[in-house]
Motif scaffolding. Structure first.
Motif, short mmCIF file in Angstrom:
data_model
loop_
_atom_site.label_atom_id
_atom_site.label_comp_id
_atom_site.label_asym_id
_atom_site.label_seq_id
_atom_site.Cartn_x
_atom_site.Cartn_y
_atom_site.Cartn_z
N PRO A 212 -32.03 -14.06 20.18
CA PRO A 212 -30.77 -13.38 19.89
C PRO A 212 -30.99 -12.15 19.03
CG PRO A 212 -31.01 -15.27 18.45
CD PRO A 212 -32.19 -15.29 19.39
N GLU A 213 -30.09 -11.18 19.17
CA GLU A 213 -30.13 -10.00 18.32
C GLU A 213 -29.52 -10.29 16.95
OE1 GLU A 213 -28.58 -6.61 20.49
OE2 GLU A 213 -29.79 -7.16 22.24
N TRP A 214 -28.75 -11.37 16.85
CA TRP A 214 -28.23 -11.86 15.57
C TRP A 214 -28.00 -13.36 15.72
CZ3 TRP A 214 -24.86 -9.25 18.90
CH2 TRP A 214 -23.74 -9.97 19.32
N GLY A 215 -27.88 -14.04 14.61
CA GLY A 215 -27.59 -15.47 14.64
C GLY A 215 -28.83 -16.32 14.85
N GLN A 216 -28.61 -17.63 14.85
CA GLN A 216 -29.72 -18.59 14.87
C GLN A 216 -29.85 -19.39 16.17
OE1 GLN A 216 -31.87 -18.65 12.24
NE2 GLN A 216 -30.61 -16.93 11.56
N MET A 217 -28.89 -19.25 17.08
CA MET A 217 -28.92 -20.06 18.31
C MET A 217 -30.10 -19.68 19.19
SD MET A 217 -25.12 -20.14 19.93
CE MET A 217 -23.70 -20.73 19.04
N SER A 218 -30.63 -20.69 19.87
CA SER A 218 -31.58 -20.41 20.96
C SER A 218 -30.76 -20.09 22.20
CB SER A 218 -32.45 -21.64 21.22
OG SER A 218 -31.66 -22.70 21.73
N ALA A 219 -31.41 -19.57 23.22
CA ALA A 219 -30.71 -19.27 24.47
C ALA A 219 -30.07 -20.53 25.05
CB ALA A 219 -31.68 -18.64 25.47
#
Length: 149
Positions: A23-30
């Motif tokens: 991600p370009e921001w945040g902590q989630m994986s795809a």
């Protein structure tokens, strides 16, 4: 400009993801993001019912936002998308398959029940048109987050 929410358009973007997409921001994986999109559809179908978390007098203003060209804010935290939520699937492709299945359930439910409204915690009771507007903003938000838009 927001993404169209027909399944072909959405899948064209989801299929650009790989397990390594960052991600370009945040902590989630795809994969977590795809599962989160599915979770949102489950809220829309009423499978995961929500209670309103904002004062009722703010609902009209929140719904009005759906009709604007304003994007969703980056790095929002919502109680139904907690950081560290474990993944449900062993791989990204299975998460996309689940998304497709629940997307089709959402479309069928509202086609069979055009007057149906289901509650979003921050937007209140939404009909199909309003859910579609929310999905356009939400998909655009996360597809931009992952650089696939």
């Amino acid at each position: 400009m927001f993404i169209e929410t027909d399944l072909e358009s959405v899948l064209a973007h989801l299929n650009k993801l790989t397990p390594e997409t960052k991600p370009e921001w945040g902590q989630m994986s795809a994969q977590r993001m795809v599962e989160h999109l599915t979770d949102t559809l489950r809220i829309a179908t009423g499978e995961n019912p929500q209670v309103l978390l904002i004062p009722e007098e703010k609902v009209d203003r929140m719904v009005a936002f759906l009709y604007t060209d304003k994007p969703m804010a980056k790095n929002m935290e919502v109680p139904f998308a907690k950081a560290g939520t474990p993944l449900r699937h062993e791989e990204l492709e299975l998460a996309i398959d689940e998304f497709v299945e629940v997307y089709l359930e959402f479309q069928e439910l509202f086609a069979e029940n055009p007057e149906l409204k289901t509650v979003h915690a921050f937007y209140g009771p939404l009909n199909y048109e309003q859910w579609d507007l929310l999905h356009k903003k939400h998909l655009t938000h996360h597809f931009t987050q992952f650089g696939i838009l």
